[in-house]
Scaffold this active site. Structure first.
Site, PDB file in Angstrom:
ATOM      1  N   GLU B  29     -20.733 -21.659 -53.360  1.00  0.00           N
ATOM      2  CA  GLU B  29     -21.198 -21.738 -51.823  1.00  0.00           C
ATOM      3  C   GLU B  29     -20.771 -23.024 -51.347  1.00  0.00           C
ATOM      4  O   GLU B  29     -21.422 -24.288 -51.722  1.00  0.00           O
ATOM      5  CB  GLU B  29     -22.716 -21.184 -51.799  1.00  0.00           C
ATOM      6  CG  GLU B  29     -22.810 -19.920 -52.153  1.00  0.00           C
ATOM      7  CD  GLU B  29     -24.354 -19.435 -52.676  1.00  0.00           C
ATOM      8  OE1 GLU B  29     -25.211 -20.078 -52.568  1.00  0.00           O
ATOM      9  OE2 GLU B  29     -24.406 -18.316 -52.827  1.00  0.00           O
ATOM     10  N   LEU B  56     -22.855 -15.523 -49.445  1.00  0.00           N
ATOM     11  CA  LEU B  56     -24.183 -15.650 -50.436  1.00  0.00           C
ATOM     12  C   LEU B  56     -24.453 -14.358 -51.137  1.00  0.00           C
ATOM     13  O   LEU B  56     -25.200 -13.611 -50.826  1.00  0.00           O
ATOM     14  CB  LEU B  56     -25.406 -16.101 -49.701  1.00  0.00           C
ATOM     15  CG  LEU B  56     -25.001 -17.267 -48.531  1.00  0.00           C
ATOM     16  CD1 LEU B  56     -26.200 -17.722 -47.758  1.00  0.00           C
ATOM     17  CD2 LEU B  56     -24.452 -18.600 -49.006  1.00  0.00           C
ATOM     18  N   SER B  57     -23.732 -14.124 -52.292  1.00  0.00           N
ATOM     19  CA  SER B  57     -23.688 -12.997 -52.962  1.00  0.00           C
ATOM     20  C   SER B  57     -23.640 -13.400 -54.570  1.00  0.00           C
ATOM     21  O   SER B  57     -22.763 -13.271 -55.078  1.00  0.00           O
ATOM     22  CB  SER B  57     -22.722 -11.850 -52.623  1.00  0.00           C
ATOM     23  OG  SER B  57     -22.622 -11.838 -51.346  1.00  0.00           O
ATOM     24  N   GLU B  58     -24.727 -14.017 -55.063  1.00  0.00           N
ATOM     25  CA  GLU B  58     -24.560 -14.815 -56.224  1.00  0.00           C
ATOM     26  C   GLU B  58     -24.678 -13.750 -57.312  1.00  0.00           C
ATOM     27  O   GLU B  58     -23.601 -13.984 -58.290  1.00  0.00           O
ATOM     28  CB  GLU B  58     -25.950 -15.556 -56.750  1.00  0.00           C
ATOM     29  CG  GLU B  58     -25.713 -16.845 -55.858  1.00  0.00           C
ATOM     30  CD  GLU B  58     -26.588 -16.262 -54.413  1.00  0.00           C
ATOM     31  OE1 GLU B  58     -26.940 -15.146 -54.186  1.00  0.00           O
ATOM     32  OE2 GLU B  58     -26.717 -17.369 -53.562  1.00  0.00           O
ATOM     33  N   GLN B  80     -25.803 -23.603 -55.993  1.00  0.00           N
ATOM     34  CA  GLN B  80     -26.547 -24.466 -55.431  1.00  0.00           C
ATOM     35  C   GLN B  80     -27.678 -25.071 -55.776  1.00  0.00           C
ATOM     36  O   GLN B  80     -28.429 -26.132 -55.302  1.00  0.00           O
ATOM     37  CB  GLN B  80     -26.585 -24.075 -53.832  1.00  0.00           C
ATOM     38  CG  GLN B  80     -25.179 -24.196 -52.988  1.00  0.00           C
ATOM     39  CD  GLN B  80     -25.375 -23.837 -51.457  1.00  0.00           C
ATOM     40  OE1 GLN B  80     -26.382 -23.502 -51.150  1.00  0.00           O
ATOM     41  NE2 GLN B  80     -24.504 -24.416 -50.847  1.00  0.00           N
ATOM     42  N   PHE B  86     -31.890 -17.556 -62.013  1.00  0.00           N
ATOM     43  CA  PHE B  86     -32.894 -16.461 -62.291  1.00  0.00           C
ATOM     44  C   PHE B  86     -32.256 -15.309 -61.928  1.00  0.00           C
ATOM     45  O   PHE B  86     -32.321 -14.130 -62.177  1.00  0.00           O
ATOM     46  CB  PHE B  86     -34.259 -16.796 -61.867  1.00  0.00           C
ATOM     47  CG  PHE B  86     -34.928 -17.812 -62.227  1.00  0.00           C
ATOM     48  CD1 PHE B  86     -34.852 -18.307 -63.469  1.00  0.00           C
ATOM     49  CD2 PHE B  86     -35.687 -18.514 -61.371  1.00  0.00           C
ATOM     50  CE1 PHE B  86     -35.727 -19.299 -63.940  1.00  0.00           C
ATOM     51  CE2 PHE B  86     -36.426 -19.739 -61.820  1.00  0.00           C
ATOM     52  CZ  PHE B  86     -36.346 -20.310 -63.208  1.00  0.00           C
ATOM     53  N   HIS B 128     -36.950 -24.902 -55.827  1.00  0.00           N
ATOM     54  CA  HIS B 128     -35.655 -25.922 -55.915  1.00  0.00           C
ATOM     55  C   HIS B 128     -35.691 -26.769 -57.249  1.00  0.00           C
ATOM     56  O   HIS B 128     -34.775 -27.705 -57.134  1.00  0.00           O
ATOM     57  CB  HIS B 128     -35.189 -26.363 -54.558  1.00  0.00           C
ATOM     58  CG  HIS B 128     -34.768 -25.747 -53.516  1.00  0.00           C
ATOM     59  ND1 HIS B 128     -35.238 -24.923 -52.716  1.00  0.00           N
ATOM     60  CD2 HIS B 128     -33.358 -25.680 -53.029  1.00  0.00           C
ATOM     61  CE1 HIS B 128     -34.509 -24.412 -52.140  1.00  0.00           C
ATOM     62  NE2 HIS B 128     -33.183 -24.622 -52.010  1.00  0.00           N
TER      63      HIS B 128
END
Ligand SMILES: Cc1ncc(C[n+]2csc(CCOP(=O)(O)OP(=O)(O)O)c2C)c(N)n1
Ligand SMILES: [Mg+2]
Lengths: 323, 323
Positions: B29, B56-58, B80, B86, B128
């Site tokens: 990303e 944004l499609s991990e 990121q 997870f 984060h």
């Protein structure tokens, strides 16, 4: 196979049908442990789609995956040996029913996690094309998978990057016991259309109808079109999983099952053959499966000492669990 | 000698491997503009075909990378935020990691997952600031946590060349470390090989990632009282047990400092393995985040749950007092 080949199509559905029936016998006898998710009733979808693919095209299957692997051309003997956990199996006995894979013929595996394989296949097709191989892919999944975020993310990636993947939804009306009506808001083609994909609904009980729809989609994809979706309406003739043979779950009325079973892909495909042709195919399939059962049962079981072979492609040997 | 920052070392490793091997490409990303600064300059050098910004499609792009790896490419996937691991734990563990064994050795999955800025970034709060390297070591995915610029370069290069999936944690606490480096001497660092940063005779301190620098500082402070050896495992899985046992066999004492939660953390595994193999002079000690820690926002609270120098000093002194 761009043109219709009724004999070949019938041979594939018949092979899958009889393979599954023999596998059920082997589940009952205890030779197959862990049970299977029978593909009975849905044979026309794998047969029809794979008939429209080339040998070098890629596929991924599902937990109900025997049909996909066989229709793509795997050796039934090695497939059966895999179900029995033998070293001669496609995966050397390391995968079993839900993970059967045959990379040599483009089967990147059945996959036991609902909705997981679409993104893997999309990446594989994209990568092979980038390396210069002009191929496409087909990924099979059930109606349960259309509510999995990772599959919908894969729709988006494939459509965005125009990766020629045929998304094949085998809508057999249920995700285990959950009916589609209780689980799917909107429609299955509507999900694809939301990503700008062309989507078609076909009669999954008619292998030729599936082949025609798949061939049309694949032709467009080979000509530079993006991914497409086919919703194949079908009915699962048997249990979700063979555990249901032991524990009866009450979710499908007998009348419904009777109606569902009345449209049998084997009869539909077989009805398009002359009696002699059909009998010849049947005999050929039985001979193949007789040999497959014999081969699988005679094959050695793997050595426990090698239980974690292939854990790492690097050959790293993991620590053992004892003192 | 020129100075190299840890961050630039990562960039250099990516550029060198992309130059050396056409099959290496980057996925992530905002990597075209290098939001994390690690991919700076790479778009210009290698073009958008090899530096690919994803939606944004991990989950999908992580499995897309698996598919691309199955098809012969070598994806490097940048995340990121550490906690995104997870979100894609399933895709990495259940698919990328398990494919070689489940297919009976039919495939390799050479994917690198790069997490620039793992652990606390000070002020980024609960979602984060995770440091989940222990999770990957637990499931047996190759996991490296370089502490220095030279190791960041060398381990990232080795990760990209490795045939199995590798997670590369680049701790936020190490990203700005600079060191004098002979660029010509930059080389791959073998996976699974630890390093004694500072030789000592009284106690072995195992420090993970950025904490290596804290351990070295504490060792310097204590120089008048004790001779502290600092062992940097560099790779957490597979761990360099022989290297560590060699060190502890000489010093007879063990302290571990590890920036992950205590219960089932890597510090516990390190201590357990050492006491299985070495008779220590004093009970071992560990300094970790508390059980189940969530990093709070306010800087003083954030620091309060991270393992620090004061605690390390105390732990070392405790083991020295006993035995
Ligand atoms: C992600 C995930 N959730 C749950 C399961 C357990 N499970 C296995 S098959 C199945 C039902 C799948 O239904 P569907 O996708 O319609 O395929 P079908 O079984 O009908 O062929 C479930 C819930 C799973 N394997 N993976
Ligand atoms: Mg279903």
């Amino acid at each position: 196979m761009i043109r219709s080949d009724p004999v070949r199509l019938y041979r594939t559905v018949r092979l899958i049908r009889r393979f599954e029936e023999r596998a059920l016998d082997l589940v009952r006898s205890g030779a197959i442990v862990g049970g299977i998710h029978p593909y009975l009733g849905q044979e026309g979808i794998a047969a029809g789609v794979c008939a429209a693919l080339r040998d070098d095209d890629l596929v991924t299957g599902t937990h109900r995956g025997h049909g996909h692997v066989l229709a793509k051309g795997a050796d039934p003997a090695r497939m059966l040996a895999e179900l029995l956990g033998r070293v001669t199996g496609l995966n050397r006995g390391r995968g079993g029913s839900m993970h059967a894979a045959d990379f040599g013929i483009g089967v990147l595996g059945a996959n036991a996690i609902v909705g997981a394989a679409g993104a893997i296949l999309t990446g594989a097709v994209w990568a092979r094309r980038r390396r210069g191989d002009d191929l496409v892919g087909a990924t099979f999944f059930g109606d349960g998978a259309v509510n999995e975020g990772m599959l919908l993310e894969a729709f988006n990636l494939a459509a965005l990057w125009r990766v020629p993947v045929l998304f094949v939804c085998e809508n057999n009306g249920y995700a285990t016991t959950m009916p589609v009506d209780g689980a799917v808001a909107g429609t299955i083609p509507g999900r694809a259309e939301a990503f700008g994909m062309q989507a078609a609904v076909v009669d999954g009980q008619d292998p030729e109808a599936v082949r025609v729809a798949a061939a049309a989609a694949i032709a467009r994809m080979r000509a530079g079109g993006g991914p497409e979706l086919i919703e194949a309406r079908t009915y699962r003739f048997d249990a979700h999983h063979t555990f249901e043979h032991v524990v009866r779950l009450d979710y499908r009325a007998p009348e419904e099952v009777a109606v569902g079973r009345s449209r049998d892909p084997v009869e539909i495909a077989g009805g398009r053959l002359g009696d002699a042709d059909r009998a010849a195919v049947d005999a050929e399939v039985e001979a193949t499966l007789d040999a497959a059962v014999e081969f699988a049962l005679a094959s050695p079981e793997p050595e426990p000492a090698g239980a974690l072979e292939h854990l790492y492609a690097s050959g790293l040997v993991a620590r053992t669990g004892d003192a | 000698m020129p100075r190299l920052s840890y961050r630039k070392a990562l960039t250099r490793a990516l550029a060198d491997e992309m130059t050396r091997d056409e099959s290496v490409f980057l996925l992530g990303e905002d990597i075209r503009v290098a939001a994390s600064n690690v991919t700076a300059g790479l778009l210009k050098k290698f073009g958008p075909e090899r530096v690919i910004d994803t939606p944004l499609s991990e989950q999908a792009f992580t499995s897309f990378a698996t598919g691309a790896a199955l098809a012969g490419l070598r994806p490097v996937v940048e995340f990121q935020i550490p906690s995104l691991l997870f979100l894609v734990f399933e895709q990495i563990v259940n698919h990328a990691h398990k494919f070689p064994l489940m297919t009976g050795g039919q495939c390799e999955v050479p994917v690198t997952y790069l997490v620039p800025g793992s652990g606390s970034r000070t002020g980024w709060a609960g979602q984060h600031s995770d440091h989940p390297y222990g999770l990957f070591a637990h499931v047996g995915v190759t996991t490296v946590v370089p502490a220095t610029p030279a190791d960041a370069y060398g381990l990232l290069v080795s990760a990209i060349r490795h045939v199995d999936p590798v997670v590369v944690f680049a701790p936020a606490g190490a990203m700005d470390v600079r060191a004098d480096v002979d660029f010509a001497a930059l080389a791959p660092v073998p996976i699974g090989k630890g390093r004694v940063h500072r030789a000592g005779t009284d106690v072995t301190v195992v420090a993970v990632g950025h904490l290596v620098h804290d351990a070295l500082a504490v060792a310097d402070e204590l120089a008048g009282q004790a001779s502290v050896e600092v062992f940097d495992p560099r790779t957490l899985y597979p761990f360099d047990w022989d290297g560590l046992v060699e060190s502890v066999s000489r010093t007879g004492r063990l302290v571990v400092i590890d920036d992950s939660n205590r219960s089932c953390g890597i510090a516990g595994e390190i201590i357990a393995t050492v006491v299985e193999r070495v008779r220590l002079l004093a009970p071992p000690a560990r300094v970790t985040r508390p059980d189940g820690a969530v990093l709070p926002f306010a800087p003083a609270l954030d620091r309060a749950v991270q393992p620090g120098r004061e605690q390390l000093r105390t732990a070392i002194q405790l083991t020295l007092k006993e035995g």
